[in-house]
Design a protein around this motif. Structure first.
Motif, mmCIF file in Angstrom:
data_model
loop_
_atom_site.group_PDB
_atom_site.id
_atom_site.type_symbol
_atom_site.label_atom_id
_atom_site.label_comp_id
_atom_site.label_asym_id
_atom_site.label_seq_id
_atom_site.Cartn_x
_atom_site.Cartn_y
_atom_site.Cartn_z
ATOM 1 N N LEU A 295 0.837 -1.197 0.000
ATOM 2 C CA LEU A 295 0.000 0.000 0.000
ATOM 3 C C LEU A 295 0.874 1.250 0.000
ATOM 4 N N GLU A 296 0.187 2.405 -0.105
ATOM 5 C CA GLU A 296 0.909 3.681 -0.193
ATOM 6 C C GLU A 296 1.714 3.975 1.069
ATOM 7 N N ASN A 297 1.102 3.760 2.214
ATOM 8 C CA ASN A 297 1.767 4.070 3.483
ATOM 9 C C ASN A 297 1.085 3.297 4.617
ATOM 10 N N LYS A 298 1.605 3.505 5.814
ATOM 11 C CA LYS A 298 1.142 2.773 6.987
ATOM 12 C C LYS A 298 -0.335 3.036 7.301
ATOM 13 N N GLU A 299 -0.767 4.290 7.093
ATOM 14 C CA GLU A 299 -2.154 4.668 7.410
ATOM 15 C C GLU A 299 -3.119 3.947 6.476
ATOM 16 N N VAL A 300 -2.811 3.974 5.186
ATOM 17 C CA VAL A 300 -3.678 3.296 4.207
ATOM 18 C C VAL A 300 -3.707 1.801 4.522
ATOM 19 N N ARG A 301 -2.548 1.259 4.904
ATOM 20 C CA ARG A 301 -2.494 -0.162 5.213
ATOM 21 C C ARG A 301 -3.366 -0.516 6.421
ATOM 22 N N SER A 302 -3.245 0.250 7.504
ATOM 23 C CA SER A 302 -4.033 -0.137 8.680
ATOM 24 C C SER A 302 -5.514 0.111 8.422
ATOM 25 N N GLY A 303 -5.816 1.127 7.594
ATOM 26 C CA GLY A 303 -7.205 1.350 7.195
ATOM 27 C C GLY A 303 -7.764 0.144 6.454
ATOM 28 N N LEU A 304 -6.974 -0.375 5.523
ATOM 29 C CA LEU A 304 -7.417 -1.538 4.752
ATOM 30 C C LEU A 304 -7.570 -2.759 5.658
ATOM 31 N N GLN A 305 -6.610 -2.942 6.546
ATOM 32 C CA GLN A 305 -6.681 -4.103 7.440
ATOM 33 C C GLN A 305 -7.954 -4.047 8.289
ATOM 34 N N ASN A 306 -8.279 -2.855 8.800
ATOM 35 C CA ASN A 306 -9.489 -2.703 9.620
ATOM 36 C C ASN A 306 -10.755 -2.908 8.799
ATOM 37 N N ALA A 307 -10.758 -2.360 7.587
ATOM 38 C CA ALA A 307 -11.941 -2.500 6.717
ATOM 39 C C ALA A 307 -12.197 -3.977 6.417
ATOM 40 N N LEU A 308 -11.136 -4.729 6.154
ATOM 41 C CA LEU A 308 -11.301 -6.154 5.852
ATOM 42 C C LEU A 308 -11.721 -6.923 7.107
ATOM 43 N N LYS A 309 -11.146 -6.543 8.223
ATOM 44 C CA LYS A 309 -11.485 -7.209 9.486
ATOM 45 C C LYS A 309 -12.979 -7.054 9.796
ATOM 46 N N ALA A 310 -13.506 -5.875 9.520
ATOM 47 C CA ALA A 310 -14.931 -5.609 9.767
ATOM 48 C C ALA A 310 -15.811 -6.522 8.917
ATOM 49 N N LEU A 311 -15.273 -6.983 7.792
ATOM 50 C CA LEU A 311 -16.013 -7.895 6.911
ATOM 51 C C LEU A 311 -15.634 -9.350 7.178
ATOM 52 N N ASP A 312 -14.930 -9.569 8.303
ATOM 53 C CA ASP A 312 -14.525 -10.918 8.689
ATOM 54 C C ASP A 312 -13.538 -11.544 7.696
ATOM 55 N N ILE A 313 -12.709 -10.696 7.087
ATOM 56 C CA ILE A 313 -11.664 -11.171 6.172
ATOM 57 C C ILE A 313 -10.318 -11.026 6.883
ATOM 58 N N PRO A 314 -9.672 -12.177 7.189
ATOM 59 C CA PRO A 314 -8.405 -12.095 7.930
ATOM 60 C C PRO A 314 -7.234 -11.680 7.025
#
Ligand SMILES: *Cc1c(COP(=O)(O)O)cnc(C)c1O
Length: 376
Positions: A295-314
Motif C-alpha cells: 500500500l501507499e503508506n502505513k495509514e492506508v495499510r491499517s485502514g485496509l486491514q481494519n476495513a477487511l477485518k470488519a467484513l470478517d476477512i483475515p
C-alpha cells in the motif's frame, strides 16, 4: 474465512491422513521409525537432491547447517533484513555476527547489489570473516540465486538457502531447496507443506555434510547412539509428522501447488490495476506461502486491514519489524538507515488469505472489499 484453511485441507485428505497417523500410533515406532527414511527419500526425490535430513523445525534446520560449516564468533553471515526472525537468530545462536542486507522492493528478496556493498563494508571496516550468505525464498518466491552464487564465488562464501517458505518454488526447472550448498525448509503448519506441529528438513548433495547433519541432529552421535563424538542437538522429526508429511507431499505435488498458483494469478488479475501486487520475475515460479500487497503508506495499510477485518476477512502483516530494528539485535549498534527498502516494506505490506482451497466466491469478496476501500 480462514487465512490459511487447514481445516478444509484436512477434510479433503481425512481418510488417508487418519490412516497414516493411526498406522504410526499402532506401530509404536514413534521416534526414528521407518517412516523417517521413507519421508526423507520422498522429499529428497521431490526437490531433486541427494540427501534430506528431517529435523524438528525450520529454525533447527538452519542452525544445523551453520554447525556443519562451523560458523563461529568472528564470522559474518549475510542475511536479508526483511525476513522471519529465525533466519537471523541462528547466526547469533552460533555466536557469529549477522550482517543485514536490504531487499528488492518488487520481489521482497535479497538485493544482490546491497549484498555486495555489505560484504565490501564488512571486509573494510569490521574485523569479521565473511563466511555464509543466507538467502531467503520469501513468500514462496526463490531468491535470485544466479546472481547470489556469483557473489558467493567471488568472495568464497557458502550459500544457505532458507526455503522455509519456498518449498515447491522453481527457477526454470530447478526446484527450491536445491539452490544452496545446503538448503533448508520448515514444516510449520502454515508453510507451503506443513505438518501437524513443528518440523523441518535440511537438503544437500554433499555426502560429508549429510553425515555431519545426521550426527548433529541426534546428539552428535558417532557410529553408535551412545558414542557421542561432537556436541549436537536433539532435533529429530517425529515419525507421526513424517507420516503426515507423506500425505501432504502427495496432495501438494498432485494439485495443491497448481491450485495455489491459480488463486494467486486470479488475485493479480483482479487487483493489479488498483494496488501493487506481487511480481514474479520471468522464469520464476512461486509456491505462494503468502500473497502480499504493497500500500501507499502505513495509514492506508491499517485502514485496509481494519476495513477487511470488519467484513470478517483475515489478513496479516509479514513483517512489521525488519531485523535491523529488532530489540534482540540492539547489541549490534546498527546504523538505523541501513536497509531503507526493508523499512518501507515493513510499513506498507499486507498479506491476503491464500491457500489451495480458497473458493472463487471468497476471493471475489476479498477483492471487492479491497477495491472498495481503495475507492476504485
Ligand atoms: C518459518 C520460517 C523459519 C523457521 O521455521 P520454523 O519451522 O518455524 O522453525 C525460518 N525462516 C523463514 C523465512 C520462515 O518463514
Amino acid at each position: 474465512m480462514q487465512f490459511r484453511d487447514l481445516k478444509t485441507q484436512y477434510a479433503v485428505l481425512k481418510d488417508e491422513m487418519d490412516k497414516a497417523i493411526l498406522d504410526v500410533v499402532a506401530s509404536s515406532a514413534y521416534v526414528m521409525g521407518p517412516k523417517i527414511k521413507e519421508m526423507e527419500t520422498a522429499f529428497a526425490e521431490y526437490v531433486g537432491v541427494k540427501h534430506c535430513i528431517a529435523c524438528n523445525s525450520g529454525t533447527d534446520a538452519l542452525l544445523l547447517a551453520l554447525k556443519v560449516w562451523d560458523v563461529k564468533p568472528g564470522d559474518a553471515v549475510f542475511v536479508p533484513s526483511f525476513t522471519f526472525f529465525a533466519s537471523a537468530e541462528v547466526i547469533a545462536m552460533q555466536g557469529a555476527t549477522p550482517v543485514f542486507v536490504d531487499v528488492d522492493k518488487d520481489t521482497f528478496n535479497m538485493d544482490v547489489a546491497d549484498l555486495e556493498r555489505k560484504i565490501e563494508q564488512t571486509l573494510k571496516r569490521d574485523k569479521l570473516t565473511p563466511r555464509v550468505i543466507i538467502a531467503v525464498d520469501l513468500f514462496g518466491l526463490p531468491a535470485d540465486f544466479k546472481a547470489i552464487r556469483k557473489v558467493a564465488e567471488k568472495h568464497n562464501l557458502f550459500v544457505l538457502e532458507d526455503g522455509a517458505q519456498g518449498f515447491g518454488g522453481r527457477i526454470g526447472n530447478q526446484k527450491a531447496c536445491t539452490f544452496g550448498d545446503i538448503s533448508t525448509t520448515s514444516f510449520f503448519p502454515a508453510k507451503p507443506v506443513g505438518c501437524y506441529g513443528d518440523g523441518g528438513a535440511v537438503f544437500t548433495d554433499n555426502d560429508e555434510w549429510a553425515a555431519l547433519l545426521d550426527s548433529y541432529h541426534i546428539h552428535g552421535k558417532g557410529n553408535d547412539r551412545y558414542d557421542n563424538v561432537r556436541i549436537g542437538m536433539n532435533s529429530r522429526l517425529d515419525s507421526i509428522q513424517a507420516a503426515i508429511l507423506m500425505v501432504k507431499l502427495k496432495a501438494f505435488a498432485a494439485h495443491e501447488l497448481e491450485y495455489v498458483n491459480k488463486v494467486a494469478a486470479r488475485y493479480t488479475e483482479l487487483l493489479h490495476d488498483v494496488v501493487k501486487t506481487p511480481i514474479v520475475p520471468e522464469g520464476f515460479y512461486s509456491s505462494w506461502a503468502q500473497y502480499t500487497l504493497q500500500l501507499e503508506n502505513k495509514e492506508v495499510r491499517s485502514g485496509l486491514q481494519n476495513a477487511l477485518k470488519a467484513l470478517d476477512i483475515p489478513t496479516a502483516i509479514y513483517y512489521p519489524i525488519p531485523m535491523h530494528r529488532q530489540t534482540a539485535f540492539n547489541y549490534l549498534c546498527l546504523d538505523e538507515n541501513r536497509c531503507p527498502v526493508s523499512d518501507q516494506l515493513a510499513d506498507t505490506v499486507i498479506s491476503l488469505p491464500v491457500h489451495p482451497y480458497l473458493s472463487e466466491e471468497d476471493q471475489d469478496r476479498i477483492c471487492e472489499a479491497v477495491r472498495q476501500y481503495l475507492g476504485k
